[in-house]
Design an enzyme around this catalytic site. Structure first.
Site, PDB file in Angstrom:
ATOM      1  N   HIS A  24       0.814  -1.220   0.000  1.00 11.96           N
ATOM      2  CA  HIS A  24       0.000   0.000   0.000  1.00 11.96           C
ATOM      3  C   HIS A  24       0.853   1.277   0.000  1.00 11.96           C
ATOM      4  O   HIS A  24       0.723   2.145   0.856  1.00 11.96           O
ATOM      5  CB  HIS A  24      -1.059   0.015   1.108  1.00 11.96           C
ATOM      6  CG  HIS A  24      -0.590  -0.302   2.501  1.00 11.96           C
ATOM      7  ND1 HIS A  24       0.325   0.469   3.175  1.00 11.96           N
ATOM      8  CD2 HIS A  24      -0.951  -1.301   3.351  1.00 11.96           C
ATOM      9  CE1 HIS A  24       0.503  -0.025   4.381  1.00 11.96           C
ATOM     10  NE2 HIS A  24      -0.236  -1.100   4.508  1.00 11.96           N
ATOM     11  N   HIS A  78      -4.307  -9.263  15.330  1.00 10.26           N
ATOM     12  CA  HIS A  78      -4.458  -8.025  14.566  1.00 10.26           C
ATOM     13  C   HIS A  78      -5.324  -8.328  13.348  1.00 10.26           C
ATOM     14  O   HIS A  78      -5.110  -9.329  12.661  1.00 10.26           O
ATOM     15  CB  HIS A  78      -3.063  -7.550  14.156  1.00 10.26           C
ATOM     16  CG  HIS A  78      -3.007  -6.287  13.372  1.00 10.26           C
ATOM     17  ND1 HIS A  78      -3.918  -5.268  13.491  1.00 10.26           N
ATOM     18  CD2 HIS A  78      -2.107  -5.860  12.437  1.00 10.26           C
ATOM     19  CE1 HIS A  78      -3.579  -4.277  12.679  1.00 10.26           C
ATOM     20  NE2 HIS A  78      -2.496  -4.629  12.020  1.00 10.26           N
ATOM     21  N   GLU A  80      -5.840  -6.439  10.531  1.00 12.19           N
ATOM     22  CA  GLU A  80      -5.487  -5.896   9.223  1.00 12.19           C
ATOM     23  C   GLU A  80      -5.454  -7.045   8.208  1.00 12.19           C
ATOM     24  O   GLU A  80      -5.008  -8.152   8.514  1.00 12.19           O
ATOM     25  CB  GLU A  80      -4.132  -5.189   9.284  1.00 12.19           C
ATOM     26  CG  GLU A  80      -3.856  -4.338   8.063  1.00 12.19           C
ATOM     27  CD  GLU A  80      -2.664  -3.417   8.232  1.00 12.19           C
ATOM     28  OE1 GLU A  80      -2.431  -2.614   7.315  1.00 12.19           O
ATOM     29  OE2 GLU A  80      -1.963  -3.508   9.259  1.00 12.19           O
ATOM     30  N   HIS A 144      -0.469  -1.172  15.661  1.00 11.85           N
ATOM     31  CA  HIS A 144      -0.805   0.166  15.195  1.00 11.85           C
ATOM     32  C   HIS A 144      -2.302   0.309  14.883  1.00 11.85           C
ATOM     33  O   HIS A 144      -2.726   1.300  14.253  1.00 11.85           O
ATOM     34  CB  HIS A 144       0.023   0.519  13.952  1.00 11.85           C
ATOM     35  CG  HIS A 144      -0.213  -0.383  12.763  1.00 11.85           C
ATOM     36  ND1 HIS A 144      -0.738   0.102  11.580  1.00 11.85           N
ATOM     37  CD2 HIS A 144      -0.045  -1.706  12.577  1.00 11.85           C
ATOM     38  CE1 HIS A 144      -0.823  -0.879  10.709  1.00 11.85           C
ATOM     39  NE2 HIS A 144      -0.432  -1.981  11.282  1.00 11.85           N
ATOM     40  N   ASP A 163       2.476  -7.110  14.632  1.00 17.06           N
ATOM     41  CA  ASP A 163       3.311  -6.301  13.749  1.00 17.06           C
ATOM     42  C   ASP A 163       4.538  -5.711  14.451  1.00 17.06           C
ATOM     43  O   ASP A 163       5.493  -5.303  13.783  1.00 17.06           O
ATOM     44  CB  ASP A 163       2.482  -5.149  13.156  1.00 17.06           C
ATOM     45  CG  ASP A 163       1.667  -5.582  11.951  1.00 17.06           C
ATOM     46  OD1 ASP A 163       1.898  -6.688  11.445  1.00 17.06           O
ATOM     47  OD2 ASP A 163       0.792  -4.811  11.518  1.00 17.06           O
ATOM     48  N   TYR A 191      10.288  -0.062   8.616  1.00 20.49           N
ATOM     49  CA  TYR A 191       8.933  -0.442   9.008  1.00 20.49           C
ATOM     50  C   TYR A 191       8.423   0.469  10.121  1.00 20.49           C
ATOM     51  O   TYR A 191       7.295   0.981  10.070  1.00 20.49           O
ATOM     52  CB  TYR A 191       8.910  -1.908   9.461  1.00 20.49           C
ATOM     53  CG  TYR A 191       7.522  -2.411   9.742  1.00 20.49           C
ATOM     54  CD1 TYR A 191       6.758  -3.008   8.753  1.00 20.49           C
ATOM     55  CD2 TYR A 191       6.947  -2.261  11.004  1.00 20.49           C
ATOM     56  CE1 TYR A 191       5.477  -3.457   9.009  1.00 20.49           C
ATOM     57  CE2 TYR A 191       5.663  -2.684  11.265  1.00 20.49           C
ATOM     58  CZ  TYR A 191       4.936  -3.281  10.265  1.00 20.49           C
ATOM     59  OH  TYR A 191       3.645  -3.704  10.516  1.00 20.49           O
ATOM     60  N   HIS A 222       5.824 -10.213  10.608  1.00 12.39           N
ATOM     61  CA  HIS A 222       6.574  -9.872   9.407  1.00 12.39           C
ATOM     62  C   HIS A 222       8.063 -10.121   9.632  1.00 12.39           C
ATOM     63  O   HIS A 222       8.630  -9.713  10.653  1.00 12.39           O
ATOM     64  CB  HIS A 222       6.388  -8.394   9.040  1.00 12.39           C
ATOM     65  CG  HIS A 222       5.014  -8.024   8.595  1.00 12.39           C
ATOM     66  ND1 HIS A 222       4.404  -8.604   7.500  1.00 12.39           N
ATOM     67  CD2 HIS A 222       4.126  -7.116   9.081  1.00 12.39           C
ATOM     68  CE1 HIS A 222       3.203  -8.064   7.335  1.00 12.39           C
ATOM     69  NE2 HIS A 222       3.005  -7.174   8.279  1.00 12.39           N
TER      70      HIS A 222
END
Length: 393
Positions: A24, A78, A80, A144, A163, A191, A222
């Site tokens: 993104h 999370h 997302e 986040h 994350d 990041y 990640h």
């Protein structure tokens, strides 16, 4: 890809997305991973999903270890979509599984995918027994997303950190001591700068929490797993969270006919004479994440654009819009550039610099292409800007 053993009866069953080079708008030249972890015990637990296009591949990885129908719990750290996209497929393949999630996460999960999950809300300090092992949950809201949490296995001293502490970094190896850790730290900084910078004031408390835990591993969603360099990444997060900087100025610009570029080169000469480190970028969207990574630890930034259609160039406008969202507070900044029969870029750039939370200093602009004496003045301007930044004036 097959499941990879982390410790006895705990496996990594996620995905390495080697060819994704844009996340993104965040350039990811080393690819992206969506890590997921399977714990085999009296109760079987999966921690986190993966991006939707890889749902079947994740299930294939799981099947190398166990039939998904035998999974008892799925932890959702999370929501997302890069971590939750496979959850609808998992809900079908794991009909006996209860989804462990925060109350914010449960609401988000329903909004994203509908009311198709059997959820159990977990709060700070809640634990679930798997048999020989247990899991403890700690929400870390706004690191986040509002739903974000971490999951800790005390018996193995492993933190599944969502994350946090992640890197957009694909590697054929699993652990930090099996790969080039400097690449991991480089990508971890990028990041943090591009994802967590707006929330960095919350980071020190999270680091304090993590330091309170006996730790052998940090397993992020990640990148590679931290086991030999845990102190290194915690120290970096602590520093980035506090906004600690080094003596460096960035000069970022775009140009049409070379005038603003000539000013930028003159300014870096002045900054170099002052003695501060400097880095020059002609802005491209593919460099955005790298520039912001450098800005995370820089003390100041000069942003340049000629006037185009009574405003700044769209490239620089996009960059400043990005900075406005990231809120790189604690930096000194100024605008520079050229203009023709009418100005406009400087005023608009300065307004956006203020909106980003940076401290605005007076800029330097010239009409048309800078003359030799104006380039000399630009060099002096760079020297003076570096002096102010160095002294904190």
């Amino acid at each position: 890809m097959k499941a990879r053993t982390i410790v006895s009866d705990i496996y990594e069953v996620g995905i390495r997305d080697w060819t994704l080079h844009d996340f993104h708008g965040f350039a990811t030249p080393r690819g992206v991973t969506y890590n997921s972890f399977l714990i085999m015990d009296e109760k079987i637990c999966l921690i986190d999903g993966v991006k939707a296009p890889f749902a079947e591949e994740q299930l294939c990885n799981i099947r190398t270890i166990v039939d998904p129908e035998k999974i008892d719990y799925i932890v959702v750290n999370h929501v997302e979509p890069d971590h939750s996209g496979s959850l609808p497929a998992l809900a079908k393949a794991c009909p006996n599984a209860t989804f462990l999630i925060t109350v914010q996460g449960a609401n988000e999960l329903k909004e994203h995918y509908g009311d198709i999950f059997k959820t159990q809300i977990v709060k700070k300090g809640d634990t679930v027994s798997l048999g020989k092992r247990s899991l403890a949950f700690q929400p870390i809201p706004m690191l986040h997303w509002p739903d974000s949490m971490v999951t800790y296995c005390p018996e193995e001293q492993i933190l599944f950190s969502s994350d946090a502490f992640g890197q957009h970094y694909c590697c054929s190896k699993l652990f930090d001591d099996e790969t080039e850790v400097e690449n991991m730290l480089f990508e971890a900084q990028k990041y943090f700068a591009n994802i967590l910078m707006p929330y960095r004031k919350l980071v020190p408390n999270t680091v304090k929490l993590v330091r309170s835990l006996p730790l052998k591993m940090i397993c992020s969603c990640h990148g590679c797993i931290w086991r030999s360099h845990i102190d290194d990444i915690l120290n970096q997060y602590e520093s980035w969270g506090k906004g600690e900087t080094v003596d460096r100025v960035l000069v970022v610009f775009d140009t049409m006919w070379g005038g603003t570029a000539a000013m930028a080169r003159a300014m870096i000469k002045g900054i170099e004479k002052q003695g501060m480190r400097v880095k020059l970028y002609r802005y491209e969207s593919s460099l955005k994440a790298d520039i912001v990574s450098d800005l995370l630890t820089a003390k100041g930034i000069l942003i340049g654009s000629p006037t185009q259609n009574s405003g700044m160039m769209p490239t620089i406008g996009g960059f400043l819009t990005y900075l406005k969202g990231l809120k790189p507070t604690g930096k000194k900044a100024a605008a520079f550039g050229t203009y023709g029969w009418a100005g406009g870029a400087e005023k608009d750039m300065e307004a956006m610099i203020r909106d980003s939370g940076m401290e605005l200093l007076p800029g330097y602009n010239v009409k048309w292409r800078p003359l030799p004496k104006e380039l000399e003045a630009a060099e002096q301007y760079g020297f003076d800007f570096a002096e102010k930044v160095s002294k904190g004036e």
